[in-house]
Write a protein that holds these residues in place. Structure first.
Motif, PDB file in Angstrom:
ATOM      1  N   PRO A 118       0.774  -1.237   0.000  1.00 27.83           N
ATOM      2  CA  PRO A 118       0.000   0.000   0.000  1.00 27.83           C
ATOM      3  C   PRO A 118       0.812   1.298   0.000  1.00 27.83           C
ATOM      4  O   PRO A 118       0.214   2.369  -0.022  1.00 27.83           O
ATOM      5  N   LEU A 119       2.130   1.218   0.042  1.00 29.38           N
ATOM      6  CA  LEU A 119       2.912   2.456   0.055  1.00 29.38           C
ATOM      7  C   LEU A 119       2.925   3.146  -1.307  1.00 29.38           C
ATOM      8  O   LEU A 119       3.334   4.301  -1.412  1.00 29.38           O
ATOM      9  N   TYR A 120       2.482   2.427  -2.346  1.00 30.85           N
ATOM     10  CA  TYR A 120       2.537   2.945  -3.705  1.00 30.85           C
ATOM     11  C   TYR A 120       1.137   3.113  -4.279  1.00 30.85           C
ATOM     12  O   TYR A 120       0.196   2.428  -3.883  1.00 30.85           O
ATOM     13  N   HIS A 121       0.998   4.013  -5.243  1.00 31.85           N
ATOM     14  CA  HIS A 121      -0.198   4.050  -6.080  1.00 31.85           C
ATOM     15  C   HIS A 121      -0.330   2.659  -6.708  1.00 31.85           C
ATOM     16  O   HIS A 121       0.674   2.054  -7.100  1.00 31.85           O
ATOM     17  N   PRO A 122      -1.547   2.110  -6.809  1.00 33.43           N
ATOM     18  CA  PRO A 122      -1.702   0.708  -7.228  1.00 33.43           C
ATOM     19  C   PRO A 122      -1.401   0.447  -8.704  1.00 33.43           C
ATOM     20  O   PRO A 122      -2.225  -0.065  -9.461  1.00 33.43           O
ATOM     21  N   THR A 123      -0.221   0.819  -9.098  1.00 36.39           N
ATOM     22  CA  THR A 123       0.299   0.554 -10.446  1.00 36.39           C
ATOM     23  C   THR A 123       1.804   0.357 -10.319  1.00 36.39           C
ATOM     24  O   THR A 123       2.474   1.127  -9.644  1.00 36.39           O
ATOM     25  N   THR A 217      12.057  -0.475 -11.855  1.00 34.39           N
ATOM     26  CA  THR A 217      10.686  -0.530 -11.364  1.00 34.39           C
ATOM     27  C   THR A 217      10.266   0.884 -10.984  1.00 34.39           C
ATOM     28  O   THR A 217      10.784   1.460 -10.029  1.00 34.39           O
ATOM     29  N   ILE A 218       9.334   1.414 -11.752  1.00 36.01           N
ATOM     30  CA  ILE A 218       8.974   2.828 -11.677  1.00 36.01           C
ATOM     31  C   ILE A 218       7.562   2.949 -11.095  1.00 36.01           C
ATOM     32  O   ILE A 218       6.613   2.363 -11.625  1.00 36.01           O
ATOM     33  N   ARG A 219       7.435   3.719  -9.992  1.00 36.52           N
ATOM     34  CA  ARG A 219       6.152   3.809  -9.294  1.00 36.52           C
ATOM     35  C   ARG A 219       5.912   5.233  -8.806  1.00 36.52           C
ATOM     36  O   ARG A 219       6.803   6.082  -8.852  1.00 36.52           O
ATOM     37  N   HIS A 220       4.699   5.457  -8.303  1.00 36.74           N
ATOM     38  CA  HIS A 220       4.353   6.724  -7.663  1.00 36.74           C
ATOM     39  C   HIS A 220       4.078   6.465  -6.188  1.00 36.74           C
ATOM     40  O   HIS A 220       3.241   5.631  -5.845  1.00 36.74           O
ATOM     41  N   VAL A 221       4.801   7.174  -5.319  1.00 33.60           N
ATOM     42  CA  VAL A 221       4.581   7.119  -3.876  1.00 33.60           C
ATOM     43  C   VAL A 221       3.711   8.317  -3.502  1.00 33.60           C
ATOM     44  O   VAL A 221       4.151   9.462  -3.616  1.00 33.60           O
ATOM     45  N   PRO A 222       2.452   8.081  -3.075  1.00 36.96           N
ATOM     46  CA  PRO A 222       1.558   9.211  -2.790  1.00 36.96           C
ATOM     47  C   PRO A 222       1.959  10.028  -1.571  1.00 36.96           C
ATOM     48  O   PRO A 222       1.809  11.251  -1.563  1.00 36.96           O
ATOM     49  N   LYS A 223       2.435   9.366  -0.528  1.00 28.19           N
ATOM     50  CA  LYS A 223       2.709  10.061   0.725  1.00 28.19           C
ATOM     51  C   LYS A 223       4.176  10.483   0.767  1.00 28.19           C
ATOM     52  O   LYS A 223       5.073   9.661   0.945  1.00 28.19           O
ATOM     53  N   VAL A 224       4.388  11.780   0.602  1.00 30.59           N
ATOM     54  CA  VAL A 224       5.747  12.319   0.474  1.00 30.59           C
ATOM     55  C   VAL A 224       5.964  13.424   1.503  1.00 30.59           C
ATOM     56  O   VAL A 224       5.082  14.259   1.735  1.00 30.59           O
ATOM     57  N   LEU A 225       7.128  13.421   2.125  1.00 31.80           N
ATOM     58  CA  LEU A 225       7.529  14.479   3.040  1.00 31.80           C
ATOM     59  C   LEU A 225       8.526  15.389   2.336  1.00 31.80           C
ATOM     60  O   LEU A 225       9.410  14.918   1.618  1.00 31.80           O
ATOM     61  N   ARG A 226       8.371  16.670   2.521  1.00 36.71           N
ATOM     62  CA  ARG A 226       9.341  17.617   1.981  1.00 36.71           C
ATOM     63  C   ARG A 226      10.336  17.971   3.071  1.00 36.71           C
ATOM     64  O   ARG A 226       9.970  18.104   4.243  1.00 36.71           O
ATOM     65  N   ALA A 227      11.586  18.133   2.689  1.00 33.77           N
ATOM     66  CA  ALA A 227      12.639  18.389   3.678  1.00 33.77           C
ATOM     67  C   ALA A 227      12.332  19.630   4.518  1.00 33.77           C
ATOM     68  O   ALA A 227      12.573  19.665   5.727  1.00 33.77           O
ATOM     69  N   ASN A 228      11.742  20.666   3.892  1.00 33.59           N
ATOM     70  CA  ASN A 228      11.495  21.898   4.634  1.00 33.59           C
ATOM     71  C   ASN A 228      10.264  21.803   5.543  1.00 33.59           C
ATOM     72  O   ASN A 228       9.943  22.725   6.268  1.00 33.59           O
ATOM     73  N   LEU A 229       9.562  20.660   5.485  1.00 35.47           N
ATOM     74  CA  LEU A 229       8.408  20.464   6.366  1.00 35.47           C
ATOM     75  C   LEU A 229       8.727  19.534   7.538  1.00 35.47           C
ATOM     76  O   LEU A 229       7.873  19.297   8.381  1.00 35.47           O
ATOM     77  N   LEU A 230       9.942  19.006   7.558  1.00 31.41           N
ATOM     78  CA  LEU A 230      10.312  18.116   8.649  1.00 31.41           C
ATOM     79  C   LEU A 230      10.482  18.911   9.943  1.00 31.41           C
ATOM     80  O   LEU A 230      10.898  20.077   9.924  1.00 31.41           O
ATOM     81  N   PRO A 231      10.192  18.300  11.089  1.00 30.77           N
ATOM     82  CA  PRO A 231      10.344  19.008  12.360  1.00 30.77           C
ATOM     83  C   PRO A 231      11.797  19.382  12.620  1.00 30.77           C
ATOM     84  O   PRO A 231      12.721  18.664  12.240  1.00 30.77           O
ATOM     85  N   ASN A 232      11.995  20.516  13.263  1.00 33.26           N
ATOM     86  CA  ASN A 232      13.338  20.968  13.619  1.00 33.26           C
ATOM     87  C   ASN A 232      13.899  20.076  14.726  1.00 33.26           C
ATOM     88  O   ASN A 232      13.290  19.920  15.790  1.00 33.26           O
ATOM     89  N   ARG A 233      15.055  19.471  14.469  1.00 34.47           N
ATOM     90  CA  ARG A 233      15.608  18.502  15.433  1.00 34.47           C
ATOM     91  C   ARG A 233      16.770  19.067  16.240  1.00 34.47           C
ATOM     92  O   ARG A 233      17.564  18.334  16.791  1.00 34.47           O
TER      93      ARG A 233
END
Length: 234
Positions: A118-123, A217-233
């Protein structure tokens, strides 16, 4: 860039009607020169880019898929040309492919039956480089005790012959409900269980010797995090 939300007529022309829904297979999707270019780029990758597994080795491009989201990395130009081309066929319902898994299979190496999950678009779309392979499909293990022993042999359904330079697109039942795998063998015999004989330009009884195969193997991952949206550590 906008991509079609539905499969294009160009891709529909290559549907494999003899398989379960839904398979598209395009022979010679890339040229021999493109195949050599892609192989050259794969093997130019720095050694740390490779991950060694027990039966094969692989490269991960675009990020590492994770249930909480993939920290996206820009695909290199040599892959973008082909991910964009496949996305333009409508393979990902208007989305762009953003992840490529490069697998190297030496002769005699394969992969156990599995599903992509389920981590990928179903294709899932795959370009084969360097060698053919037989991709085998299986029913999943049933939860019913009445089904008796559930060996791979009993769950086997059919195979697809993937020739070098071809593109395979799997959707619907082929993605969501069936498992796929590759046998650990050095050669394949074409039998009546291969359902794309015509489009793969093969004939019954033919014996094909495997060489080293590299799959993209080429796929689309719907759930993506952007580096600038990651919490400040800090």
């Amino acid at each position: 860039m906008a991509y079609p939300c539905e499969i294009t007529e160009e891709l529909k022309e290559h549907v494999v009607t003899t398989a379960a829904p839904t398979v598209y297979y395009i022979s010679d999707f890339i040229t021999e020169a493109e195949e050599q270019y892609l192989l050259q780029e794969v093997y130019k990758a720095p050694k740390p880019k490779w991950t060694q597994l027990s039966g094969r080795r692989l490269q991960n491009w675009g990020g590492l898929p994770h249930p909480k989201g993939m920290l996206a990395e820009k695909l290199p130009d040599w892959l973008l040309k082909y991910t964009n081309r496949i996305s333009a066929l409508g393979a990902f319902a208007g989305k762009a492919a953003n992840h490529v898994l490069v697998n190297e299979y030496k002769p005699g190496q394969g992969i156990m039956p599995h599903e992509d999950g389920p981590l990928y678009h179903p294709t899932v779309t795959t370009i084969s480089l360097g060698s053919h392979t037989l991709l085998d499909f299986y029913r999943p293990v049933s939860q019913s005790e009445a089904d008796g022993p559930q060996t791979e042999e009993k769950r086997f359904l059919f195979s697809l012959l993937l020739q070098r330079r071809s593109l395979l697109v799997l959707q619907d039942d082929m993605y969501k409900h069936l498992l796929h795998g590759i046998q650990n063998t050095c050669e394949d015999t074409v039998t009546e269980t291969v359902v794309n004989l015509s489009s793969a330009a093969a004939h019954l009884g033919q014996t094909l010797t495997r060489d080293t195969r590299v799959s993209l193997t080429i796929r689309h991952v719907p759930k993506v995090l952007r580096a600038n949206l990651l919490p400040n550590r800090k």
